[in-house]
Design a protein around this motif. Structure first.
Motif, PDB file in Angstrom:
ATOM      1  N   GLU A  60      20.886  73.420  49.092  1.00  0.00           N
ATOM      2  CA  GLU A  60      21.090  71.990  48.845  1.00  0.00           C
ATOM      3  C   GLU A  60      22.554  71.692  48.584  1.00  0.00           C
ATOM      4  OE1 GLU A  60      17.000  70.361  46.805  1.00  0.00           O
ATOM      5  OE2 GLU A  60      18.204  71.780  45.648  1.00  0.00           O
ATOM      6  N   LEU A  61      23.205  72.586  47.845  1.00  0.00           N
ATOM      7  CA  LEU A  61      24.619  72.384  47.546  1.00  0.00           C
ATOM      8  C   LEU A  61      25.471  72.459  48.813  1.00  0.00           C
ATOM      9  CD1 LEU A  61      25.012  74.441  44.239  1.00  0.00           C
ATOM     10  CD2 LEU A  61      24.794  71.960  44.487  1.00  0.00           C
ATOM     11  N   GLU A  62      25.136  73.355  49.708  1.00  0.00           N
ATOM     12  CA  GLU A  62      25.869  73.464  50.973  1.00  0.00           C
ATOM     13  C   GLU A  62      25.841  72.130  51.712  1.00  0.00           C
ATOM     14  OE1 GLU A  62      27.686  75.683  52.413  1.00  0.00           O
ATOM     15  OE2 GLU A  62      27.330  77.547  51.316  1.00  0.00           O
ATOM     16  N   LYS A  63      24.685  71.475  51.698  1.00  0.00           N
ATOM     17  CA  LYS A  63      24.546  70.188  52.391  1.00  0.00           C
ATOM     18  C   LYS A  63      25.293  69.066  51.677  1.00  0.00           C
ATOM     19  CE  LYS A  63      20.031  71.324  54.381  1.00  0.00           C
ATOM     20  NZ  LYS A  63      18.586  70.976  54.412  1.00  0.00           N
ATOM     21  N   LEU A  64      25.545  69.252  50.372  1.00  0.00           N
ATOM     22  CA  LEU A  64      26.222  68.222  49.589  1.00  0.00           C
ATOM     23  C   LEU A  64      27.742  68.374  49.585  1.00  0.00           C
ATOM     24  CD1 LEU A  64      23.778  68.026  46.559  1.00  0.00           C
ATOM     25  CD2 LEU A  64      24.240  66.193  48.205  1.00  0.00           C
ATOM     26  N   LEU A  65      28.247  69.508  50.056  1.00  0.00           N
ATOM     27  CA  LEU A  65      29.690  69.684  50.148  1.00  0.00           C
ATOM     28  C   LEU A  65      30.287  68.649  51.101  1.00  0.00           C
ATOM     29  CD1 LEU A  65      30.104  73.566  50.452  1.00  0.00           C
ATOM     30  CD2 LEU A  65      31.125  72.144  48.662  1.00  0.00           C
ATOM     31  N   LEU A  66      31.518  68.288  50.867  1.00  0.00           N
ATOM     32  CA  LEU A  66      32.210  67.395  51.784  1.00  0.00           C
ATOM     33  C   LEU A  66      32.209  67.998  53.182  1.00  0.00           C
ATOM     34  CD1 LEU A  66      35.274  66.274  49.633  1.00  0.00           C
ATOM     35  CD2 LEU A  66      33.310  64.877  50.310  1.00  0.00           C
ATOM     36  N   ALA A  67      32.036  67.147  54.174  1.00  0.00           N
ATOM     37  CA  ALA A  67      31.990  67.595  55.566  1.00  0.00           C
ATOM     38  C   ALA A  67      32.991  66.792  56.381  1.00  0.00           C
ATOM     39  CB  ALA A  67      30.578  67.421  56.130  1.00  0.00           C
ATOM     40  N   LYS A  68      33.175  67.179  57.617  1.00  0.00           N
ATOM     41  CA  LYS A  68      34.107  66.500  58.512  1.00  0.00           C
ATOM     42  C   LYS A  68      33.771  65.013  58.579  1.00  0.00           C
ATOM     43  CE  LYS A  68      35.885  66.569  63.245  1.00  0.00           C
ATOM     44  NZ  LYS A  68      35.820  67.247  64.572  1.00  0.00           N
ATOM     45  N   GLY A  69      34.787  64.179  58.403  1.00  0.00           N
ATOM     46  CA  GLY A  69      34.603  62.740  58.464  1.00  0.00           C
ATOM     47  C   GLY A  69      34.291  62.082  57.135  1.00  0.00           C
ATOM     48  N   ASP A  70      34.039  62.886  56.089  1.00  0.00           N
ATOM     49  CA  ASP A  70      33.706  62.301  54.789  1.00  0.00           C
ATOM     50  C   ASP A  70      34.913  61.709  54.073  1.00  0.00           C
ATOM     51  OD1 ASP A  70      31.024  62.815  54.977  1.00  0.00           O
ATOM     52  OD2 ASP A  70      31.048  64.634  53.750  1.00  0.00           O
ATOM     53  N   VAL A  71      36.105  62.264  54.331  1.00  0.00           N
ATOM     54  CA  VAL A  71      37.323  61.785  53.674  1.00  0.00           C
ATOM     55  C   VAL A  71      38.379  61.505  54.733  1.00  0.00           C
ATOM     56  CG1 VAL A  71      38.972  62.158  51.808  1.00  0.00           C
ATOM     57  CG2 VAL A  71      36.789  63.374  51.778  1.00  0.00           C
ATOM     58  N   ALA A  72      38.754  60.261  54.889  1.00  0.00           N
ATOM     59  CA  ALA A  72      39.744  59.890  55.896  1.00  0.00           C
ATOM     60  C   ALA A  72      41.074  60.595  55.621  1.00  0.00           C
ATOM     61  CB  ALA A  72      39.953  58.376  55.899  1.00  0.00           C
ATOM     62  N   LYS A 245      56.847  70.039  39.529  1.00  0.00           N
ATOM     63  CA  LYS A 245      55.964  68.875  39.565  1.00  0.00           C
ATOM     64  C   LYS A 245      54.526  69.336  39.733  1.00  0.00           C
ATOM     65  CE  LYS A 245      54.985  64.708  42.272  1.00  0.00           C
ATOM     66  NZ  LYS A 245      55.373  63.910  43.471  1.00  0.00           N
ATOM     67  N   ALA A 246      53.631  68.780  38.931  1.00  0.00           N
ATOM     68  CA  ALA A 246      52.231  69.202  38.983  1.00  0.00           C
ATOM     69  C   ALA A 246      51.563  68.729  40.263  1.00  0.00           C
ATOM     70  CB  ALA A 246      51.474  68.663  37.771  1.00  0.00           C
ATOM     71  N   ALA A 247      50.850  69.629  40.912  1.00  0.00           N
ATOM     72  CA  ALA A 247      50.040  69.267  42.073  1.00  0.00           C
ATOM     73  C   ALA A 247      48.715  68.743  41.557  1.00  0.00           C
ATOM     74  CB  ALA A 247      49.825  70.481  42.964  1.00  0.00           C
ATOM     75  N   THR A 248      48.385  67.495  41.873  1.00  0.00           N
ATOM     76  CA  THR A 248      47.158  66.883  41.364  1.00  0.00           C
ATOM     77  C   THR A 248      46.085  66.813  42.444  1.00  0.00           C
ATOM     78  OG1 THR A 248      47.976  64.671  41.895  1.00  0.00           O
ATOM     79  CG2 THR A 248      48.425  65.504  39.683  1.00  0.00           C
ATOM     80  N   VAL A 249      44.849  66.792  42.016  1.00  0.00           N
ATOM     81  CA  VAL A 249      43.723  66.687  42.946  1.00  0.00           C
ATOM     82  C   VAL A 249      43.719  65.289  43.552  1.00  0.00           C
ATOM     83  CG1 VAL A 249      41.208  66.726  43.166  1.00  0.00           C
ATOM     84  CG2 VAL A 249      42.373  68.357  41.631  1.00  0.00           C
ATOM     85  N   PRO A 250      43.698  65.154  44.877  1.00  0.00           N
ATOM     86  CA  PRO A 250      43.670  63.818  45.499  1.00  0.00           C
ATOM     87  C   PRO A 250      42.440  63.033  45.056  1.00  0.00           C
ATOM     88  CG  PRO A 250      44.190  65.503  47.133  1.00  0.00           C
ATOM     89  CD  PRO A 250      43.759  66.225  45.888  1.00  0.00           C
ATOM     90  N   ALA A 251      42.660  61.804  44.611  1.00  0.00           N
ATOM     91  CA  ALA A 251      41.543  60.980  44.139  1.00  0.00           C
ATOM     92  C   ALA A 251      40.511  60.765  45.230  1.00  0.00           C
ATOM     93  CB  ALA A 251      42.069  59.638  43.635  1.00  0.00           C
ATOM     94  N   ALA A 252      40.971  60.646  46.480  1.00  0.00           N
ATOM     95  CA  ALA A 252      40.036  60.403  47.578  1.00  0.00           C
ATOM     96  C   ALA A 252      39.063  61.563  47.749  1.00  0.00           C
ATOM     97  CB  ALA A 252      40.815  60.177  48.880  1.00  0.00           C
ATOM     98  N   VAL A 253      39.565  62.788  47.562  1.00  0.00           N
ATOM     99  CA  VAL A 253      38.712  63.975  47.700  1.00  0.00           C
ATOM    100  C   VAL A 253      37.713  64.042  46.556  1.00  0.00           C
ATOM    101  CG1 VAL A 253      38.700  66.502  47.717  1.00  0.00           C
ATOM    102  CG2 VAL A 253      40.472  65.255  48.978  1.00  0.00           C
ATOM    103  N   LEU A 254      38.201  63.887  45.326  1.00  0.00           N
ATOM    104  CA  LEU A 254      37.313  63.955  44.168  1.00  0.00           C
ATOM    105  C   LEU A 254      36.260  62.858  44.219  1.00  0.00           C
ATOM    106  CD1 LEU A 254      38.366  64.770  40.544  1.00  0.00           C
ATOM    107  CD2 LEU A 254      36.753  62.938  40.991  1.00  0.00           C
TER     108      LEU A 254
END
Length: 262
Positions: A60-72, A245-254
């Motif tokens: 189920e988790l595999e299916k919930l991972l981000l996939a191609k096209g989910d984040v522009a 400079k701190a590398a931050t997690v992109p808000a779009a991905v999170l």
């Protein structure tokens, strides 16, 4: 700061070996106050009254991972060549720091068999990290790569997993060592970060690394719980390596990943 080709090549080469060692061709690092998930503002948020949900399966988790096209603007890759194969491949020299080491590498921060991970990389015309060589490395650093990990737990296991990360931030503020895939890493500082406030519970921390005299690399790790599922995010911004400079997690991905869990 101009980075030497040795530092750049080292950092790039390690990407294809192990996500934890993204800067070990250069160095390692982490440190500061507690990141209690339900404690002070900026270190975490919690919905303690939320009922515990049944754990999701690995499938189920595999299916919930981000996939191609989910984040522009981002490409999604399974990460098979860059991520550790399992927890046996990652060892922290202090047990309290183990949840942090796991979160950095896309592995479950606590005990569970239900997990999945991948990598999400900003789109660029330059070669992918795994294909970099000495000739192309200089032009391939205007990208960021996020290691995303999902894990799910029965009962209150997910809450305890986030709490273990929070406890580790304070306990490991002075740094710790990691052995992974033949690499020995030294985390020099761990500091509480500003939590995203997403999901039912969230916490963030930053790890810092001395890049063998080429400056300091600092990375932010975000952890978010949605019901029985915990998601972890660790981003490397290649353009900022060695700058301090701190590398931050992109808000779009999170945001996109948390959205798929709700």
């Amino acid at each position: 700061m101009k980075r030497s080709s040795r530092a750049l090549t080292g950092a790039a080469a390690t990407v294809s070996v192990l996500s934890l060692a993204l800067v070990t061709g250069c160095g390692g690092g982490s440190g500061a106050d507690s990141g209690k998930a339900a404690a002070s503002p900026g270190t975490g948020t919690s919905a303690a009254t939320a009922p515990a949900a049944k754990a999701r399966s690995a499938a189920e988790l595999e299916k919930l991972l981000l996939a191609k096209g989910d984040v522009a603007g981002y490409d999604v890759d399974p990460g098979d060549d860059t991520l550790p194969k399992g927890k046996s491949a990652v060892k922290a020299d202090r047990s309290a720091c183990t949840p942090l080491a796991y979160a950095i590498s896309g592995l479950p921060p606590a005990d569970t068999e239900a997990s999945a991970n991948n990598t999400v990389t900003s789109q660029t015309s330059t070669p992918s990290p795994g294909a970099l060589d000495g000739a192309s490395v200089e032009g391939a650093f205007d990208i960021d790569m996020t290691i995303v990990g999902l894990s799910s737990y029965e009962g209150d296991g997910a809450e305890k997993a986030v709490e273990a990360v929070s406890d580790g931030i304070a306990a490991c503020s002075g740094g710790f060592g990691i052995a992974a895939e033949g690499e020995n890493l030294k985390i020099t500082k761990v500091a509480a970060g500003k939590a995203s406030g997403k999901g039912d519970q969230s916490v963030a921390f930053a790890v810092s690394s001395d890049m063998d005299g080429e400056g300091t690399a600092t990375f932010t790790v975000d952890v978010v719980r949605v019901g029985s599922t915990v998601s972890t995010y660790y981003t490397v911004d290649f353009a900022s390596l060695g700058s301090g400079k701190a590398a931050t997690v992109p808000a779009a991905v999170l945001d996109a990943q948390v959205g798929k869990l709700t």
